[in-house]
Write an enzyme that holds these catalytic residues in place. Structure first.
Site, mmCIF file in Angstrom:
data_model
loop_
_atom_site.group_PDB
_atom_site.id
_atom_site.type_symbol
_atom_site.label_atom_id
_atom_site.label_comp_id
_atom_site.label_asym_id
_atom_site.label_seq_id
_atom_site.Cartn_x
_atom_site.Cartn_y
_atom_site.Cartn_z
ATOM 1 N N ARG A 18 -0.146 -8.399 13.724
ATOM 2 C CA ARG A 18 -0.488 -7.795 12.552
ATOM 3 C C ARG A 18 -1.865 -8.255 11.728
ATOM 4 O O ARG A 18 -2.846 -7.413 11.527
ATOM 5 C CB ARG A 18 0.174 -5.942 11.966
ATOM 6 C CG ARG A 18 0.158 -5.559 12.995
ATOM 7 C CD ARG A 18 1.380 -4.625 13.041
ATOM 8 N NE ARG A 18 1.921 -4.102 11.361
ATOM 9 C CZ ARG A 18 2.957 -4.483 11.215
ATOM 10 N NH1 ARG A 18 4.034 -4.623 11.731
ATOM 11 N NH2 ARG A 18 2.641 -3.483 9.963
ATOM 12 N N ARG B 67 11.397 -5.535 6.224
ATOM 13 C CA ARG B 67 11.467 -3.541 6.257
ATOM 14 C C ARG B 67 11.773 -3.374 8.033
ATOM 15 O O ARG B 67 12.708 -2.152 8.041
ATOM 16 C CB ARG B 67 9.864 -3.309 5.632
ATOM 17 C CG ARG B 67 9.211 -1.966 6.023
ATOM 18 C CD ARG B 67 8.025 -2.030 5.667
ATOM 19 N NE ARG B 67 7.449 -2.396 7.025
ATOM 20 C CZ ARG B 67 5.625 -1.810 6.430
ATOM 21 N NH1 ARG B 67 5.717 -1.616 5.407
ATOM 22 N NH2 ARG B 67 5.106 -2.290 7.145
ATOM 23 N N ARG C 170 -10.068 0.481 7.829
ATOM 24 C CA ARG C 170 -9.917 -0.751 8.429
ATOM 25 C C ARG C 170 -10.682 -1.160 9.133
ATOM 26 O O ARG C 170 -10.428 -3.163 9.538
ATOM 27 C CB ARG C 170 -8.842 -0.621 9.159
ATOM 28 C CG ARG C 170 -6.759 -0.982 8.704
ATOM 29 C CD ARG C 170 -6.039 -0.494 9.704
ATOM 30 N NE ARG C 170 -4.649 -0.829 9.509
ATOM 31 C CZ ARG C 170 -3.844 -0.470 8.751
ATOM 32 N NH1 ARG C 170 -3.752 0.409 8.590
ATOM 33 N NH2 ARG C 170 -2.660 -1.300 8.912
ATOM 34 N N ARG D 48 11.068 -0.172 11.963
ATOM 35 C CA ARG D 48 9.443 0.279 12.609
ATOM 36 C C ARG D 48 9.027 -0.277 13.720
ATOM 37 O O ARG D 48 9.586 -1.487 13.777
ATOM 38 C CB ARG D 48 8.287 0.564 11.188
ATOM 39 C CG ARG D 48 7.608 1.193 11.003
ATOM 40 C CD ARG D 48 7.167 1.387 9.741
ATOM 41 N NE ARG D 48 5.868 0.671 10.500
ATOM 42 C CZ ARG D 48 4.691 0.653 9.458
ATOM 43 N NH1 ARG D 48 5.383 1.160 8.391
ATOM 44 N NH2 ARG D 48 3.628 -0.164 9.745
ATOM 45 N N LYS E 109 0.655 -1.039 -0.270
ATOM 46 C CA LYS E 109 -0.018 -0.138 0.241
ATOM 47 C C LYS E 109 0.760 1.279 -0.032
ATOM 48 O O LYS E 109 0.521 2.163 -0.824
ATOM 49 C CB LYS E 109 -0.733 -0.014 1.224
ATOM 50 C CG LYS E 109 -2.132 -1.171 1.183
ATOM 51 C CD LYS E 109 -2.638 -1.008 2.904
ATOM 52 C CE LYS E 109 -2.026 -0.792 3.595
ATOM 53 N NZ LYS E 109 -1.855 -2.082 4.579
HETATM 54 P P1 ADP Z 1 0.774 -1.577 8.174
HETATM 55 O O1 ADP Z 1 -0.406 -1.746 6.493
HETATM 56 O O2 ADP Z 1 1.747 -2.379 7.660
HETATM 57 O O3 ADP Z 1 0.403 -2.170 8.438
HETATM 58 P P2 ADP Z 1 0.458 1.499 8.478
HETATM 59 O O4 ADP Z 1 1.304 1.975 8.387
HETATM 60 O O5 ADP Z 1 -0.910 1.296 7.691
HETATM 61 O O6 ADP Z 1 1.133 -0.334 7.918
HETATM 62 O O7 ADP Z 1 -0.251 0.827 9.152
HETATM 63 C C1 ADP Z 1 0.017 0.681 11.313
HETATM 64 C C2 ADP Z 1 -0.698 0.401 12.362
HETATM 65 O O8 ADP Z 1 -1.121 1.412 12.475
HETATM 66 C C3 ADP Z 1 -1.573 -0.273 12.405
HETATM 67 O O9 ADP Z 1 -0.877 -1.778 12.440
HETATM 68 C C4 ADP Z 1 -2.501 0.079 13.598
HETATM 69 O O10 ADP Z 1 -2.344 -0.038 14.948
HETATM 70 C C5 ADP Z 1 -2.718 1.564 13.153
HETATM 71 N N1 ADP Z 1 -3.847 2.189 12.206
HETATM 72 C C6 ADP Z 1 -3.324 2.467 10.851
HETATM 73 N N2 ADP Z 1 -4.160 2.446 10.770
HETATM 74 C C7 ADP Z 1 -5.419 2.622 11.404
HETATM 75 C C8 ADP Z 1 -6.686 2.801 10.739
HETATM 76 N N3 ADP Z 1 -7.658 3.097 9.849
HETATM 77 N N4 ADP Z 1 -7.570 2.391 12.197
HETATM 78 C C9 ADP Z 1 -7.052 1.850 13.147
HETATM 79 N N5 ADP Z 1 -5.571 1.296 13.437
HETATM 80 C C10 ADP Z 1 -4.341 1.928 11.976
#
Ligand code: ADP
Length: 238
Positions: free
Chosen positions: A183, A166, A126, A172, A51
């Site tokens: 996750r 990564r 999400r 991270r 993404k």
């Molecule tokens: P990835 O897709 O690799 O998990 P992101 O950068 O999209 O990484 O998200 C990292 C973290 O941020 C998620 O594991 C969650 O804890 C939080 N997060 C991101 N977007 C949302 C969302 N829409 N609702 C709740 N938590 C979120």
């Protein structure tokens, strides 16, 4: 620490909408007037699917904003904001942060981006509740029409491999082995159901995310253009 003391996002939508529409929010609110005809793309895919790689490419191709909920949350953590303080522990565990927090953080930027031509949203919605709330707010401001929900399909083993890489490259805090596994479970339990919700609305496009970056990108653009054209002719709404 109590972010609920901030104005509720609905109030902020009201005040945002009151400022932004020359037609007036009242007219926009009755769902007959669109605030604008922006391009709205969602990327829904598990962690590591790409993404964060594809979203900026798409944003620059269509000249629209890239909004990443994860990046915005990390920024809030780095800046020590109230949202960041609440989010820290959820991020560290690999759990989703509470729906209301994300909705509060994103509503105004998303509406602003839509008004300025559109957005590619990476990481939001999400959960089903986030999708339903987003739709409610979209209706309130006159209907944001989603053009496509891009689902990047990547086998689990490949996702794990990418996330481990990564972790080494970027360090991270949520890329540790245990957090990564968690996750992926969280994706299956809370985010995967979104695909059914959007599939019912004819919006989901499955893209093979195991191809080279350029091919993934061109597949997304062809699919988004196709869906956009067909939705423009049938005039349907989300
Ligand atoms: P990835 O897709 O690799 O998990 P992101 O950068 O999209 O990484 O998200 C990292 C973290 O941020 C998620 O594991 C969650 O804890 C939080 N997060 C991101 N977007 C949302 C969302 N829409 N609702 C709740 N938590 C979120």
């Amino acid at each position: 620490m109590d972010y609920h003391r901030q104005p509720r996002y609905v109030d902020r939508v009201e005040s945002y909408a009151a400022q932004c529409s020359t037609d007036g929010y009242e007219r926009a609110k009755d769902e007959t007037v669109s605030v604008t005809d922006g391009l709205a793309l969602l990327l829904v895919a598990p962690p590591g699917a790409g993404k964060g790689t594809q979203a900026p490419l798409l944003a620059s191709h269509y000249d629209i904003a890239h909004i990443s909920s994860g990046e915005l949350l990390r920024l809030n953590v780095a800046e020590g904001t109230r949202i960041g303080e609440v989010a820290t522990e959820y991020l560290a565990r690999g759990d989703l942060v509470p729906d209301d927090l994300v909705i509060d953080m994103l509503t105004v930027p998303v509406l602003e981006a839509y008004r300025n031509g559109g957005f590619v949203l990476d990481g939001f919605p999400r959960t089903l509740r986030q999708a339903e709330e987003a739709q409610r707010v979209a209706r309130q401001v006159g209907g944001i029409q989603l053009q496509a929900v891009i689902h990047l399909v990547v086998p689990r083993d490949e996702l794990r491999r990418r996330l481990v890489d990564r972790a080494e490259r970027e360090g991270r805090s949520d890329d540790t082995e245990t957090t990564v596994a968690h996750r992926l479970e969280v994706f299956d339990a809370q985010t995967e159901p979104l695909l059914g919700y959007y599939a019912e609305r004819g919006l989901v496009v499955d893209i093979d995310g195991e191809q080279p970056v350029e091919n993934v990108y061109s597949d997304i653009v062809s699919a988004a253009d196709r869906l956009r054209a067909s939705r423009a002719t049938d005039g349907s709404d989300t």
